[in-house]
Design an enzyme around this catalytic site. Sequence first.
Site, PDB file in Angstrom:
ATOM      1  N   GLY A  35       1.112  -1.224  -0.126  1.00 14.20           N
ATOM      2  CA  GLY A  35      -0.245   0.124   0.204  1.00 14.20           C
ATOM      3  C   GLY A  35       1.001   1.560   0.026  1.00 14.20           C
ATOM      4  O   GLY A  35       2.057   1.168  -0.252  1.00 14.20           O
ATOM      5  N   ASP A 150     -12.441   2.919   6.585  1.00 14.03           N
ATOM      6  CA  ASP A 150     -12.150   2.669   5.375  1.00 14.03           C
ATOM      7  C   ASP A 150     -12.005   0.631   5.018  1.00 14.03           C
ATOM      8  O   ASP A 150     -11.712   0.153   4.572  1.00 14.03           O
ATOM      9  CB  ASP A 150     -10.047   2.390   5.610  1.00 14.03           C
ATOM     10  CG  ASP A 150      -9.765   2.588   3.997  1.00 14.03           C
ATOM     11  OD1 ASP A 150     -10.437   2.738   3.623  1.00 14.03           O
ATOM     12  OD2 ASP A 150      -8.691   1.931   3.981  1.00 14.03           O
TER      13      ASP A 150
END
Length: 352
Positions: A35, A150
């Site tokens: 990420g 999220d």
Amino acid sequence: MGSANGFYTGEEFNLETKWLIDPKLLFVGPKIGEGAHAKVYEGKYKNQNVAIKIVHKGETPEEIAKREARFGREVAMLSRVQHKNLVKFIGACKEPVMVIVTELLLGGTLRKYLVSMRPRCLDTAVAIRFALDIARGMECLHSHGIIHRDLKPENLLLTADHKTVKLADFGLAREESLTEMMTAETGTYRWMAPELYSTVTLRHGEKKHYNHKVDAYSFAIVLWELIHNKLPFEGMSNLQAAYAAAFKNVRPSADDLPQDLAVIVTSCWKEDPNARPNFTQIIQMLLHYLSAVSPPEPAIPPRIFTSENHVLPPESPGTSSLMAKCDGSGETPKTPMENQPRGFFFCFNQCY
């Protein structure tokens, strides 16, 4: 120092001894994910297959402080909350680098699984069972006063048999009592509740308040995606999707959904957060719908385990020929690296 509720505030890193990872016993294998702020590797810790998340430290003092605080929050939350639909926390360490170790889920992300199936869709009953797993994990978080912020397919992991979904990545999670105006890094626009990213309309210094219902909105988008196996707001960029949802009240079409299922989805993504159901209500609605579309499975005598999480993931094909053995001294393997077969693990402590 942690808050009164045991959360990390960024001033120092405190973690119970039982959760502290000894980096000398940590072996890092193939990279399985990456990420913006971290890389995830398959690995071994005390002969257990694990996932190893190594957090990038950052370059500037401000960036370093921000990532350390995010790391601390994620560790605090993972160590505080355990549930069968939350990724199992094994431990963490801050030195020589920031590392979070969790169980290894070999089924990959829900995003990868859905993409691999396209253009086919999940069986409706399977999609609802996945949604129930997600809702139960979220109900547990909310019962502890935690907002995920999220929720999206990239942060949902599958077990090796593709039958169970677990929530992961709590780097953006917050205590509900500490919510504040969000920055651009918060969540992912396509799945985020409008009240999170409509802060662009605020005057300088003005706060944007929200509550746990932001997760109900994200859940609705994920549920829509589980049923249709299409990218929500297809044809729009992330920013276009955010603008349409926040300022034009646009949502993916629910016209072709069965009525009872459409009610669940549309109630969760209502513009008014207070009108959205909580996850206890969502679970009940999903169970009611599932009972209507799928007859109950025959009762099977439960297997008896000494603990809920004692069964470890199956041996990974990429690590079956583990070469490095660690005796706690942190010494490097005697066999030269270039002679090792593919899937070789290196001792974490030797790399930092």
